[in-house]
Design an enzyme around this catalytic site. Structure first.
Site, mmCIF file in Angstrom:
data_model
loop_
_atom_site.group_PDB
_atom_site.id
_atom_site.type_symbol
_atom_site.label_atom_id
_atom_site.label_comp_id
_atom_site.label_asym_id
_atom_site.label_seq_id
_atom_site.Cartn_x
_atom_site.Cartn_y
_atom_site.Cartn_z
ATOM 1 N N LYS A 8 0.822 -1.221 0.000
ATOM 2 C CA LYS A 8 0.000 0.000 0.000
ATOM 3 C C LYS A 8 0.848 1.258 0.000
ATOM 4 O O LYS A 8 0.481 2.252 -0.624
ATOM 5 C CB LYS A 8 -0.959 0.000 1.183
ATOM 6 C CG LYS A 8 -0.327 0.273 2.540
ATOM 7 C CD LYS A 8 -1.368 0.427 3.618
ATOM 8 C CE LYS A 8 -0.729 0.700 4.975
ATOM 9 N NZ LYS A 8 0.012 1.961 5.016
ATOM 10 N N THR A 9 1.990 1.235 0.693
ATOM 11 C CA THR A 9 2.846 2.426 0.723
ATOM 12 C C THR A 9 3.374 2.738 -0.665
ATOM 13 O O THR A 9 3.425 3.896 -1.080
ATOM 14 C CB THR A 9 4.017 2.227 1.709
ATOM 15 O OG1 THR A 9 3.495 1.936 3.006
ATOM 16 C CG2 THR A 9 4.883 3.472 1.788
ATOM 17 N N ASP A 21 -3.868 7.789 4.569
ATOM 18 C CA ASP A 21 -3.274 6.468 4.809
ATOM 19 C C ASP A 21 -3.859 5.887 6.095
ATOM 20 O O ASP A 21 -4.290 6.626 6.986
ATOM 21 C CB ASP A 21 -1.754 6.624 4.928
ATOM 22 C CG ASP A 21 -1.032 5.288 4.950
ATOM 23 O OD1 ASP A 21 -1.633 4.279 4.524
ATOM 24 O OD2 ASP A 21 0.134 5.250 5.390
ATOM 25 N N GLU A 22 -3.863 4.559 6.209
ATOM 26 C CA GLU A 22 -4.361 3.868 7.414
ATOM 27 C C GLU A 22 -5.760 4.383 7.801
ATOM 28 O O GLU A 22 -6.037 4.700 8.955
ATOM 29 C CB GLU A 22 -3.387 4.061 8.592
ATOM 30 C CG GLU A 22 -1.977 3.576 8.320
ATOM 31 C CD GLU A 22 -1.831 2.061 8.352
ATOM 32 O OE1 GLU A 22 -2.869 1.361 8.401
ATOM 33 O OE2 GLU A 22 -0.697 1.572 8.316
ATOM 34 N N GLN A 38 -7.315 -4.654 9.904
ATOM 35 C CA GLN A 38 -6.246 -4.185 10.781
ATOM 36 C C GLN A 38 -6.682 -2.977 11.616
ATOM 37 O O GLN A 38 -5.852 -2.191 12.076
ATOM 38 C CB GLN A 38 -5.008 -3.836 9.952
ATOM 39 C CG GLN A 38 -4.421 -5.031 9.216
ATOM 40 C CD GLN A 38 -3.131 -4.709 8.495
ATOM 41 O OE1 GLN A 38 -2.126 -4.368 9.107
ATOM 42 N NE2 GLN A 38 -3.151 -4.803 7.177
ATOM 43 N N ARG A 55 2.615 -9.972 10.839
ATOM 44 C CA ARG A 55 3.926 -9.318 10.969
ATOM 45 C C ARG A 55 5.042 -10.266 10.533
ATOM 46 O O ARG A 55 6.164 -9.837 10.298
ATOM 47 C CB ARG A 55 4.204 -8.898 12.425
ATOM 48 C CG ARG A 55 3.258 -7.894 13.071
ATOM 49 C CD ARG A 55 2.988 -6.699 12.192
ATOM 50 N NE ARG A 55 1.786 -6.889 11.420
ATOM 51 C CZ ARG A 55 1.498 -6.221 10.311
ATOM 52 N NH1 ARG A 55 2.351 -5.322 9.833
ATOM 53 N NH2 ARG A 55 0.380 -6.430 9.650
#
Length: 758
Positions: A32-33, A223-224, A254, A610
């Site tokens: 996504k980044t 973002d997020e 998330q 993770r």
């Protein structure tokens, strides 16, 4: 546009979508980044003015990394993008527009310690019982109200909130909230929540200001997005109302910050607010093995409230997820530490390839002790940050007061620091005098001779002269942040006092202050900072988040210990997810509702994702809590994982009790045909749609009392008959034929919860 060549199809679609509302659902490890970075670069290449792009993140670190990546693609134009955290961007707007609300451009930003200090003072002033009106409780109530855009007057007018407070035995809560707001305003200060709350008020009450920024920002990106609260979403919605070019990136799976006010409904209901919305799903995971992705999918699929997606990966199959059973929390620590040591030596890894993730900070003790015994280097993320150390806050207190003399919390910190003979009684008298005269404490201190009743004025006059000399450097001479900070540190006596303390601790504190001055110098020397004033430096420091703290580049090879909440956004080759026990993970505090449980499940999902190469999950059969030894049972989340990809780990120093049958190869990952952690054999042609509702009087029977031929009930599989019991050392299994088409299953009795029916 070579950078587009490395994108997959949905990533490229997201990058090339320019006009209209866009929601990018980005699964864990889906890049996504990269998409957000390249989309910003693509907009600029297509002629969008970088000054008209607003990109909001949740950490300064994330913003900095994105800006650097964008700069690598399009060059220095990236410096012109409005990019940063919600708090830093809106603090910048409030610096320009805050006079509309009665603040000066040099308002202070209170951190948590400042807010607690003020609340503590208010509780004392109101003669309230601080054992009932606990500082953290009061602060959290105020914070939650602000995040829901409830001001003090609305709070006091709400019969619902009044009833809640009376039930909680804090009926004066509304009055404390009002006084807190008044005192912050008098101090020309905002806390973190105010940066969003006051921005909403600014845009609500001053439509010309809102109109200005609506036309300024042609493109708004967030973002997020799943972590936004009501206040943050309302601001972004207002800013993008004219152009409708809003792009949000996030993953509802998330969303784990409800306790901070994050509202998962923002992302779940986004389409309702934007009927013309384009939704693009990034479903390919580039981070983890197939086994890790599969168990992550199996756990999150159990949540009813979610946006459906099918996360997959083209990575290697990978190892099965190992389940470690420990007799106690101390044994859990020893097993994990020795496993890390053995794995590092065997596979040629480095310490920083490993992370230990836990639900609560208190769990770190047993792992720290075990790691130290084996001389394994480690670091704890989420401990005391550099800018929270006392000596650093002392220097910053001086600098804050130089910039804003209305800052009463800074004043209280520095008035007798270093000790100059100004006692608590005198400080209280100054505050009372200021209140009586309806003026600030600084006005009293700066003109102390004009006020009767304040004794011992000489030290106060010396302090006032010192502050006036610092003000002169800032306001008249125009000195930059470093020139002022270094001068204040030396002439205030703080550095001299630390230098004269020759203890190890004193030397460390002295070095910390020198490091602070180094940070100020770096800020001044950086080409990215056009405004090199002390006020701007203080704002940059006050807006740092926990994720923004810098590490020593020469000392990064350490095992990482952290809570799962702190681990969000990070990745490690080997992850140990520990303490998977009922009432610990999921937390006992999060079992009050279905929504709570689903948030805990999302947290578990975040922990699993993770891991890149290897994931091990552990639980203890007993654990000390509040000084007492408590028996524990494995978390329900272990039972919810797809058993195909699980295996019981061999624990150091113990007999291997797994007794696995040969492993069958499949096209996906090695599937064990025997015992896994929860249920072992999945027979074909079973009724997988059957949902058993446990009996109201369900109570687990003693596993030692189970016998072949007994009829039993399982919470998930329903009713069945024990066909065979199998005992192999410490491991006990039951082969059970279940009804309703569920079929035969082999269960590990250390996990299975069975009630004998007959």
């Amino acid at each position: 546009m070579d950078y587009l060549a490395g994108l997959n199809v949905p990533q490229r679609q997201a990058v090339e979508h320019i006009d209209g509302p866009l929601m990018i659902i980005a699964g864990a490890g889906s890049g996504k980044t990269r998409v957000l970075t390249y989309r910003t670069a693509y907009l600029i290449e297509k002629g969008v003015d970088p000054f008209s792009i607003l990109l909001l993140t949740f950490t300064n670190k994330a913003a900095g990394e994105m800006r650097h990546r964008i700069e690598n693609v399009i060059g220095t134009q990236a410096k012109n993008i409005w990019m940063g955290t919600f708090h830093s961007v809106f603090a910048k707007i409030l610096r320009f527009e805050g006079t509309r609300l009665g603040y000066t451009s040099n308002f202070s930003i209170y951190d948590t310690d400042d807010s607690k200090s003020l609340i503590r003072a208010l509780i004392k002033e109101q003669n309230l019982d601080d054992k009932i009106y606990k500082v953290n409780l009061v602060l959290n109530r105020i914070s939650n109200a602000k995040n829901r855009l409830i001001g003090p007057d609305q709070y006091m007018a709400s019969s619902v909130l009044e009833q809640e407070d009376r039930y909680a035995k804090i009926p004066m809560m509304g009055q404390l909230y009002k006084l807190y707001g008044q005192r912050c305003f008098q101090a020309n200060a905002m806390d973190f929540d105010d940066l969003l709350f006051q921005t909403n008020i600014l845009f609500r009450d001053h439509l010309d200001v809102l109109n200005k920024y609506q036309h300024k920002f042609k493109h708004v990106m967030v973002d997020e997005f799943q972590d936004t609260n009501v206040s943050q979403y309302l601001i972004t919605k207002k800013l993008s109302a004219v152009n409708q070019n809003i792009c949000v990136v996030g993953d509802d799976a998330q969303s784990i910050y409800a306790f901070r006010g994050a509202d998962i409904q923002n992302i779940l209901n986004f389409e309702r607010d934007y009927p013309d919305l384009t939704t693009i799903k990034l479903e390919e995971n580039y981070r983890s093995t197939k086994a890790i992705v599969a168990v992550a999918n199996s756990i999150i699929a159990r949540n009813k409230t979610q946006l459906k997606k099918d996360v997959f990966t083209s990575n290697e199959d990978g190892d099965q997820i190992e389940i470690i059973r420990a007799g106690s929390d101390n044994e859990e620590g020893r097993i994990i530490a020795s496993t890390i040591l053995e794995t590092r030596q065997r596979d040629g890894l480095i310490w920083s390839d490993f992370a230990i993730l836990y639900r609560t900070n208190a769990q770190s003790r047993s792992f720290e002790e075990s790691l130290r015994r084996l001389n394994i280097k480690y670091k704890i993320v989420g401990g005391l940050s550099f800018y929270q150390r006392k000596e650093i806050k002392d220097v910053l207190g001086y600098l804050r007061f130089v910039v804003n003399q209305q800052d009463e919390e800074a004043f209280k910190r520095i008035i007798n620091l270093p000790k100059r003979g100004i006692g608590d009684t005198t400080i209280a008298k100054i505050a009372i005098t200021a209140a009586e005269q309806n003026t600030s404490v600084w006005d009293v201190v700066a003109n102390i001779q004009q006020f009767q009743g304040v004794r011992g004025t000489a030290p106060i006059e010396q302090f006032a002269d010192l502050i006036k000399s610092y003000k002169l450097m800032v306001e008249v001479e125009g000195k930059d942040a470093y020139e002022v900070a270094s001068h204040v540190a030396k002439t205030s006596g703080l550095v001299r006092e630390l230098y004269e303390d020759k203890t190890v601790e004193g030397l460390a504190r002295y070095q910390n202050v020198q490091e602070l001055l180094n940070a100020v110098k770096q800020f001044v020397d950086s080409e990215e900072n056009e405004d090199k004033s002390l006020a701007t430096f203080l704002q940059s420091v006050s807006l740092l988040t926990n994720a923004d703290t810098t590490e020593d580049p020469n000392d990064t090879d350490k095992v990482t210990l952290m809570t799962v909440h702190s681990a969000k956004g990070l990745e490690f080759k080997h992850v140990f997810l520990v303490g998977l026990e009922e009432d610990l993970f999921p937390s006992q505090m999060m079992l009050q509702s279905q929504a709570d449980l689903e948030e805990e499940r999302r947290l578990f999902y975040v922990a699993i994702t993770r891991a890149e190469k290897k994931l091990m999950i552990s639980y203890a059969e007993s654990r000390y809590q509040f000084g007492r030894l408590k028996s524990c049972e494995p978390s329900r989340f272990i039972d919810e994982l797809d058993s195909t990809y699980l295996k019981m780990a061999k624990t150091p120093g113990k007999k291997d009790v797994s007794n696995y049958r040969p492993v069958q190869k499949t096209g996906f990952v090695e599937k064990s045909t025997n015992v896994s952690a929860a249920q072992l054999i999945q027979k074909p042609k079973q009724n997988t749609n059957y949902q058993h509702v446990p009996s109201a009087d369900f109570k687990q029977s003693d596993p030692m009392s189970l016998q072949e031929g007994q009829r039993v009930e399982h919470q998930k599989f329903g009713f069945g008959t024990i066909a065979k019991l199998e005992i192999n050392g410490a491991e006990r299994k039951a082969h059970i034929t279940f009804e309703q088409g569920v079929g035969e299953k082999t269960l590990l009795l250390s996990f299975a919860k069975l009630m004998i029916i007959s």
